[in-house]
Scaffold this motif. Structure first.
Motif, short mmCIF file in Angstrom:
data_model
loop_
_atom_site.label_atom_id
_atom_site.label_comp_id
_atom_site.label_asym_id
_atom_site.label_seq_id
_atom_site.Cartn_x
_atom_site.Cartn_y
_atom_site.Cartn_z
N SER A 35 0.84 -1.20 0.00
CA SER A 35 0.00 0.00 0.00
C SER A 35 0.88 1.25 0.00
N ALA A 36 1.95 1.23 0.78
CA ALA A 36 2.87 2.37 0.82
C ALA A 36 3.55 2.54 -0.54
N ILE A 37 3.91 1.44 -1.16
CA ILE A 37 4.53 1.50 -2.49
C ILE A 37 3.53 2.05 -3.51
N ALA A 38 2.27 1.61 -3.42
CA ALA A 38 1.24 2.10 -4.34
C ALA A 38 1.06 3.61 -4.21
N GLU A 39 1.16 4.13 -2.98
CA GLU A 39 1.04 5.58 -2.77
C GLU A 39 2.17 6.32 -3.48
N ILE A 40 3.37 5.79 -3.41
CA ILE A 40 4.51 6.42 -4.09
C ILE A 40 4.28 6.40 -5.60
N LEU A 41 3.87 5.26 -6.13
CA LEU A 41 3.69 5.12 -7.57
C LEU A 41 2.55 5.98 -8.10
N TYR A 42 1.57 6.24 -7.25
CA TYR A 42 0.43 7.07 -7.66
C TYR A 42 0.89 8.46 -8.09
N ARG A 43 1.96 8.95 -7.47
CA ARG A 43 2.50 10.27 -7.84
C ARG A 43 3.01 10.30 -9.27
N TYR A 44 3.25 9.13 -9.83
CA TYR A 44 3.74 9.03 -11.21
C TYR A 44 2.64 8.60 -12.18
N GLY A 45 1.41 8.67 -11.70
CA GLY A 45 0.29 8.32 -12.55
C GLY A 45 0.01 6.83 -12.62
N MET A 46 0.64 6.07 -11.75
CA MET A 46 0.41 4.62 -11.71
C MET A 46 -0.59 4.33 -10.60
N ALA A 47 -1.81 4.08 -10.98
CA ALA A 47 -2.85 3.75 -10.01
C ALA A 47 -2.91 2.23 -9.90
N GLU A 48 -1.97 1.67 -9.14
CA GLU A 48 -1.85 0.22 -9.01
C GLU A 48 -2.49 -0.26 -7.71
N ASN A 49 -3.19 -1.36 -7.81
CA ASN A 49 -3.74 -2.03 -6.64
C ASN A 49 -2.56 -2.66 -5.88
N PRO A 50 -2.50 -2.47 -4.55
CA PRO A 50 -1.39 -3.06 -3.79
C PRO A 50 -1.26 -4.58 -3.99
N ARG A 51 -2.37 -5.27 -4.15
CA ARG A 51 -2.29 -6.73 -4.38
C ARG A 51 -1.64 -7.04 -5.73
N ASN A 52 -1.92 -6.21 -6.72
CA ASN A 52 -1.29 -6.40 -8.03
C ASN A 52 0.22 -6.14 -7.93
N LEU A 53 0.60 -5.15 -7.13
CA LEU A 53 2.02 -4.87 -6.94
C LEU A 53 2.70 -6.03 -6.22
N ARG A 54 2.01 -6.58 -5.26
CA ARG A 54 2.57 -7.74 -4.54
C ARG A 54 2.75 -8.92 -5.49
N PHE A 55 1.77 -9.14 -6.34
CA PHE A 55 1.87 -10.22 -7.32
C PHE A 55 3.03 -9.95 -8.27
N ARG A 56 3.17 -8.72 -8.73
CA ARG A 56 4.27 -8.36 -9.62
C ARG A 56 5.60 -8.64 -8.93
N PHE A 57 5.69 -8.31 -7.64
CA PHE A 57 6.92 -8.57 -6.90
C PHE A 57 7.18 -10.07 -6.82
N ILE A 58 6.15 -10.84 -6.59
CA ILE A 58 6.31 -12.31 -6.54
C ILE A 58 6.85 -12.82 -7.87
N LEU A 59 6.39 -12.26 -8.98
CA LEU A 59 6.91 -12.65 -10.29
C LEU A 59 8.40 -12.32 -10.40
N CYS A 60 8.81 -11.19 -9.84
CA CYS A 60 10.23 -10.83 -9.84
C CYS A 60 11.02 -11.84 -9.01
N MET A 61 10.48 -12.25 -7.89
CA MET A 61 11.12 -13.25 -7.04
C MET A 61 11.19 -14.59 -7.78
N GLN A 62 10.13 -14.93 -8.47
CA GLN A 62 10.08 -16.18 -9.22
C GLN A 62 11.16 -16.22 -10.30
N GLU A 63 11.44 -15.07 -10.88
CA GLU A 63 12.46 -14.99 -11.92
C GLU A 63 13.83 -15.42 -11.36
#
Length: 101
Positions: A35-63
């Motif tokens: 949620s804190a990360i989503a707030e930072i990204l919102y300043r750049y026009g990225m309206a990301e759901n925190p759960r989607n960001l968590r999933f994206r991070f999991i994909l990075c870990m999976q890599e």
């Protein structure tokens, strides 16, 4: 936003994740972290759901794990786990930069 501000925000995102990883795994509050990360990204026009960001991070870990044969995973080795976390944070930062720029 300036490049300096972007760099500071990326560093803040890294700090949020590193602080989260410093906590015992079953006590971590991933919802709060992303949620804190989503707030930072919102300043750049990225309206990301925190759960989607968590999933994206999991994909990075999976890599990270995809690049290593499973019989070489050392998930009980703190240095190996730290390496996987650092890799995922770096990949996540790269993904964020791709989205913003």
């Amino acid at each position: 936003m300036t490049a300096i501000t972007l760099r500071q925000d990326l560093d803040a995102i890294s700090d949020i994740l590193q602080q989260t990883f410093a906590i015992e795994p079953f006590k971590r509050d991933y919802d709060m972290a992303f949620s804190a990360i989503a707030e930072i990204l919102y300043r750049y026009g990225m309206a990301e759901n925190p759960r989607n960001l968590r999933f994206r991070f999991i994909l990075c870990m999976q890599e990270f794990f995809d690049g290593i044969p499973q019989d070489q995973w050392r998930v009980k080795d703190p240095a190996f786990v730290k390496q996987s976390e650092e890799f995922a944070v770096a990949k996540f930062r790269e993904w964020i930069l791709e989205q913003i720029t």
